[in-house]
Write an enzyme that holds these catalytic residues in place. Structure first.
Site, PDB file in Angstrom:
ATOM      1  N   ASP A 355      44.297  49.872  19.750  1.00  0.00           N
ATOM      2  CA  ASP A 355      43.235  49.520  20.821  1.00  0.00           C
ATOM      3  C   ASP A 355      42.776  50.474  22.085  1.00  0.00           C
ATOM      4  OD1 ASP A 355      42.280  47.556  23.300  1.00  0.00           O
ATOM      5  OD2 ASP A 355      43.172  46.440  22.010  1.00  0.00           O
ATOM      6  N   HIS A 388      41.553  47.015  28.493  1.00  0.00           N
ATOM      7  CA  HIS A 388      41.656  45.953  27.292  1.00  0.00           C
ATOM      8  C   HIS A 388      42.997  46.167  26.660  1.00  0.00           C
ATOM      9  CE1 HIS A 388      40.730  44.213  23.218  1.00  0.00           C
ATOM     10  NE2 HIS A 388      39.958  43.622  23.934  1.00  0.00           N
ATOM     11  N   ASN A 480      34.113  36.916  19.233  1.00  0.00           N
ATOM     12  CA  ASN A 480      33.303  36.382  20.514  1.00  0.00           C
ATOM     13  C   ASN A 480      32.240  35.657  20.314  1.00  0.00           C
ATOM     14  OD1 ASN A 480      36.296  36.717  21.376  1.00  0.00           O
ATOM     15  ND2 ASN A 480      35.531  38.374  22.659  1.00  0.00           N
ATOM     16  N   SER A 542      40.528  38.396  21.735  1.00  0.00           N
ATOM     17  CA  SER A 542      41.298  39.554  22.051  1.00  0.00           C
ATOM     18  C   SER A 542      42.317  39.203  22.670  1.00  0.00           C
ATOM     19  CB  SER A 542      40.371  40.719  22.829  1.00  0.00           C
ATOM     20  OG  SER A 542      39.609  41.344  21.967  1.00  0.00           O
TER      21      SER A 542
END
Length: 631
Positions: A355, A388, A480, A542
């Site tokens: 990530d 994130h 998304n 996510s």
């Protein structure tokens, strides 16, 4: 399950948001009785943008509430310390607190008459006279409140470019009180983060390389004008190409290639090379290698985007983490609490988080995060400069039952942060592939990938196969954009694909779907850790994916003999079935059920002591009856 607090203000998020609901056709959100009916086609662009705008507002509002509850905890702890610490020790404590919590701008300790005894920190220097008058007015109201033995909390107000609020708490014994100013820059960060994460803007626009967009099927160029177009676009580096040769080129061949491309060097990972030219476009690079070298495959260099300290207890139905009961609707709804009665995880089963990195110093992740690796800059630690990865890591493993912040799903599994996305939240195929291979080679038994693109890159697929062949459970978010287009790496057959649900166990309006989806997990307004020792609520697939990665880690902790395919099959079979019976493209097999999955894992040749208590009692009764009947 109690109704999460953030849902109580959803309808009151603002006149603008409410007007959008009334003026636009209603977004399809099936209720319990509609799940067996076919879903209609995806809404038009303006509907999706309006829906995502409402969700963004909701996440910002939820984050505001999280920061205020966290602030109250810090002030309560500070009040306790003022009564016990010497003046010198208190000064040291305050200095450390403000270094680790930069959003605490200043703290005043005042006596019963409202006189300031100690002042720590500084007031904002920028801002207009009117803004500073608002600050002083809030401070005046706070002093009046604590003199009356009442707590105080102001509304948010701006000073310069940042938002702030004032909070005050009186001590129980009536001596000292504390008044503090808290910076809310996190609200701007969450808003910008969600604009990217939910693809509300053409993404990415940042980065140090020139970026182009193509249709994943045809490689025809696409101009991305709005976030809606991202569903049909895959971004790549325009002057780079990924090549796998039929036979590795020798040193002489490499010199020829570098000279032809005017390139100083090539990057190699496994069997595959990435070439970057200072002068040639992707099409020119493609034509060059096809004409002169006849490789096994060529493709664009795609970008991928952000889509043991706890004390063990036998039974913790509700942990004491202060944000759990009111805001973490996501864990009870998938039966995490009951699952903890079977296993709380193991430090021997490592979960890789590929990530943006992780805040390695966050107090709620202390002792849970390994050193990891930074693919973007190998000389640096994998620190999160986006937010994130820290949020993802907290969902998996924020310290449980430590009377602070949030609870993760695992109590003991270690998190291995691998930074593959840069400070814009984007990264290359090469970086993601390298991160997957590095995590595999350094002990990860589960890898979470809350990132993706719509291009099927063979380069990345090779890295996925590398990990899969070494028995790693690979988990990825679907995306998304509310599209059926397969997102990668989630759509690779070796990867377990996760889409998102909302608190009503409906498919989240933004969540991608399709025949490749394996399961659903909570993804809407999920409270978790955030950089600089803060907490935020974010939405997206996510956020759904790490719930499943944590579950896979718990299963492998309980029964380490299970292979990666057995773990994935077990998670598919141990779900709450939603939508059409069995597998369907909107809900996969259904929403994960932690308790049911761990029960199944315990039953697969696991030692008896790992079985749930009621199962052990049933087995004891059966054995007792069998023994008596045999006499």
């Amino acid at each position: 399950m109690s109704r999460p607090k953030w849902k109580n203000w959803t309808l009151a998020a603002g006149v603008g948001a409410l007007t959008l609901v009334l003026l636009l056709p209603t977004m399809y959100r099936p209720d319990t009785n509609q799940r067996n009916q076919a879903l209609p086609q995806a809404p038009r662009e303006h509907q999706e943008q309006a829906s995502k705008q409402r969700l963004k507002v909701q996440d910002v509002k939820a984050t505001d509430m999280l920061t205020r509850m966290d602030a109250k905890q810090h002030l309560a702890a500070l009040l306790d310390k003022t009564a016990k610490m010497s003046e010198a020790d208190l000064a040291r404590y305050m200095n450390e607190l403000q270094l680790s919590h930069a959003h605490i701008r200043f703290v005043d300790i005042v006596d019963a008459k409202g006189s300031i005894q100690k002042h720590y920190g500084k007031k904002p220097q920028d801002g207009s006279t009117l803004e500073h008058q608002k600050l002083e007015h809030s401070m005046s109201l706070a002093k009046k409140a604590v003199m009356d033995r009442k707590s105080f909390e102001s509304s948010s107000f701006s000073v310069g470019n940042d938002k702030y609020f004032v909070m005050a708490l009186p001590s129980k014994e009536g001596k000292n009180s504390v008044i503090a100013l808290f910076n809310q820059q996190i609200l701007n960060s969450v808003e910008q983060h969600q604009r990217r994460n939910l693809r509300m803007i053409p993404y990415p626009r940042e980065g140090k390389f020139r970026v182009e967009s193509v249709h994943p099927d045809t490689l025809n160029e696409i101009t991305v004008k709005t976030g809606h177009d991202n569903a049909n676009a895959s971004h790549f580096y325009e002057n780079e190409i990924v090549v796998r040769f039929r036979q590795d080129p020798g040193e002489r061949d490499m010199r020829i290639i570098r000279a032809d491309l005017h390139a100083s060097k090539a990057r190699k990972l496994g069997y595959t090379y990435v070439f970057r030219s200072e002068q040639m476009s992707y099409k020119q690079l493609h034509d060059y290698f096809e004409r002169k070298w006849n490789p096994l495959y060529m493709e664009p260099h795609y970008m991928y985007l952000t889509n043991e300290t706890a004390v063990e207890q036998t039974d913790v139905p509700v942990p004491n983490d202060i944000l759990f009961s009111d805001y973490q609707w996501n864990l009870p709804v998938i039966e995490t609490n009951r699952g903890w009665n079977i296993t709380k995880g193991s430090k021997d089963v490592i979960i890789g988080v590929v990530d943006t990195g992780v805040d390695l110093d966050h107090p709620d992740l202390k002792g849970r995060v390994l050193e990891g690796y930074n693919v973007i800059d190998p000389s640096s630690r994998p620190l999160d400069d986006v937010g994130h990865g820290t949020h993802v890591a907290g969902i998996i493993g924020a310290t449980v039952n430590n009377n602070e912040g949030v609870a993760g799903m695992s109590w003991y599994n270690k998190i291995l942060p691998v930074k593959v996305l840069d400070n814009s939240g984007s990264g290359t195929t090469y970086a993601v592939a390298e991160g997957i291979i590095w995590a595999t080679d350094h002990g990860a038994k589960v890898i979470n990938m809350s990132l993706g693109n719509y291009a099927d890159a063979q380069f990345l697929h090779d890295a996925i196969k590398y990990a899969y062949d070494r028995d790693v459970v690979l988990i990825a978010a679907t995306g998304n954009d509310n599209t059926e287009r397969p997102g990668y790496p989630a759509a690779y057959p070796e990867v377990f694909a996760v889409s998102a649900t909302d608190p009503d166990m409906n498919k989240a309006s933004y969540s991608n779907y399709g025949d490749y989806v394996d399961v659903m997990a909570p993804g809407t307004s999920i409270a978790s850790t955030y950089p600089k020792n803060q907490y935020a609520a974010l939405s997206g697939t996510s956020m759904a994916s790490p719930h499943v990665a944590a579950l896979a880690g718990l299963i492998r902790s309980l029964n380490p003999d299970l292979t990666n395919t057995e773990v994935m099959d077990l998670m598919r079979q141990s779900v709450i079935d939603l939508g059409d019976p069995g597998h369907d493209k909107y809900y996969g097999y259904g929403q994960i059920d932690v308790y049911k999955a761990l029960q199944a894992a315990a039953g697969k040749s696991a030692p008896l002591q790992f079985w749930p208590q009621h199962v052990r009692e049933q087995m004891d009764n059966i054995l007792k009856k069998y023994t008596e009947s045999s006499k």
